[in-house]
Scaffold this active site. Structure first.
Site, short mmCIF file in Angstrom:
data_model
loop_
_atom_site.label_atom_id
_atom_site.label_comp_id
_atom_site.label_asym_id
_atom_site.label_seq_id
_atom_site.Cartn_x
_atom_site.Cartn_y
_atom_site.Cartn_z
N CYS A 42 65.40 -66.06 -32.87
CA CYS A 42 65.62 -64.65 -32.59
C CYS A 42 65.02 -64.28 -31.23
O CYS A 42 64.03 -64.85 -30.79
CB CYS A 42 64.99 -63.78 -33.68
SG CYS A 42 65.34 -62.00 -33.47
N ASP A 44 63.45 -61.69 -30.62
CA ASP A 44 62.22 -60.92 -30.85
C ASP A 44 61.07 -61.49 -30.02
O ASP A 44 60.79 -62.69 -30.07
CB ASP A 44 61.88 -60.98 -32.35
CG ASP A 44 60.80 -59.98 -32.73
OD1 ASP A 44 59.72 -60.00 -32.12
OD2 ASP A 44 61.04 -59.17 -33.65
N ARG A 46 58.08 -61.48 -30.37
CA ARG A 46 56.94 -62.03 -31.12
C ARG A 46 57.22 -63.43 -31.65
O ARG A 46 56.38 -64.00 -32.36
CB ARG A 46 56.60 -61.09 -32.29
CG ARG A 46 56.20 -59.70 -31.86
CD ARG A 46 56.26 -58.73 -33.03
NE ARG A 46 57.62 -58.58 -33.56
CZ ARG A 46 57.95 -57.81 -34.59
NH1 ARG A 46 57.00 -57.13 -35.22
NH2 ARG A 46 59.19 -57.73 -35.00
N HIS A 98 62.96 -65.08 -38.83
CA HIS A 98 61.60 -64.57 -39.08
C HIS A 98 61.67 -63.37 -40.00
O HIS A 98 62.64 -62.59 -39.97
CB HIS A 98 60.90 -64.21 -37.76
CG HIS A 98 61.51 -63.05 -37.02
ND1 HIS A 98 60.98 -61.79 -37.06
CD2 HIS A 98 62.62 -62.97 -36.26
CE1 HIS A 98 61.73 -60.98 -36.32
NE2 HIS A 98 62.73 -61.67 -35.83
N CYS A 101 62.72 -59.26 -39.43
CA CYS A 101 63.66 -59.27 -38.30
C CYS A 101 64.40 -57.92 -38.22
O CYS A 101 65.09 -57.54 -39.17
CB CYS A 101 64.67 -60.41 -38.46
SG CYS A 101 65.82 -60.53 -37.07
CO CO Z 1 64.54 -60.88 -35.23
#
Ligand code: CO
Length: 215
Positions: A42, A44, A46, A98, A101
């Protein structure tokens, strides 16, 4: 450029640190990359592949998009996979989702977010395939997190449905596709135990093979 001053400073410090530890570091990396893993994860911020896996530059080939989707018309993802498998000879493909998400949780609801809704529509298709199980989970966070897991499992299959992976298997390559999920809360990866390493594990309609040469 003032907005990026901090980044340039960080970069200079990092590059100098690498050279201090290993004077040949950049000259060696500049001539070749030989990663053993392809990470499809992803976007993302993090969930950075290298840091999570404890791997240095050069050790993991990475494709990231919102909600780690492998869509069969996405030329970007397919190109990354083809280059990874055919040119870099990578034999371990990791699809990593994750918990929490945002893309997956958004797909559970009906609120519009713009263009991205068309991308997240792919996740709604997965929801409908598992509606009975998901609707039975009353806690919305838990329901979304289960969909995060199911999404990874579906994307592992999507990787395997490509001609890229199936031709590699037909050529006798020991290619494995793994489904993992990461928790931002504890920093740990979990194995979803959906490893696929041959076409016989796929539903027959998705199995393909190259035809005999014409003539
Ligand atoms: Co995500």
């Amino acid at each position: 450029m003032a907005e990026l001053t901090k980044l340039f400073k960080n970069n200079k410090t990092w590059a100098e640190g690498q050279i201090a530890k290993d004077p040949e570091y950049f000259s060696r990396l500049a001539t070749q990359q030989a990663p053993k893993y392809l990470w499809i994860g992803c976007s993302d911020s993090r969930v950075p592949a290298n840091q999570i896996l404890g791997l240095a530059p050069g050790e993991v080939f990475v494709h990231r998009n919102v909600a780690n989707l492998v869509v069969h018309t996405d030329i970007s993802c397919l190109s990354v996979m083809q280059f990874a498998v055919d040119v870099l000879k990578i034999e371990q493909i990791i699809v990593c989702g994750h918990y929490g998400c945002g893309g997956v949780h958004a797909a559970c609801g009906s609120k519009q977010f713009g263009l991205i809704d068309n991308w997240l529509r792919n996740i709604k298709d997965i929801y409908t395939r598992h509606r009975d199980e998901l609707d039975a989970i009353n806690d919305m966070t838990a329901r979304g997190d289960r969909l995060c897991e199911l999404n990874v499992i579906e994307q592992v299959k999507n990787v395997c449905h490509t001609t890229i992976v199936q031709n590699a298997w037909a050529a006798g390559r020991g290619l494995s596709v793994h489904g993992l999920i990461y928790s931002i809360r504890d920093g740990l990866l979990r194995d979803l135990a959906v490893r696929i390493n041959n076409a016989e594990q796929l539903e027959s309609i998705y199995r393909t093979r190259m035809g005999e040469p014409a003539g």
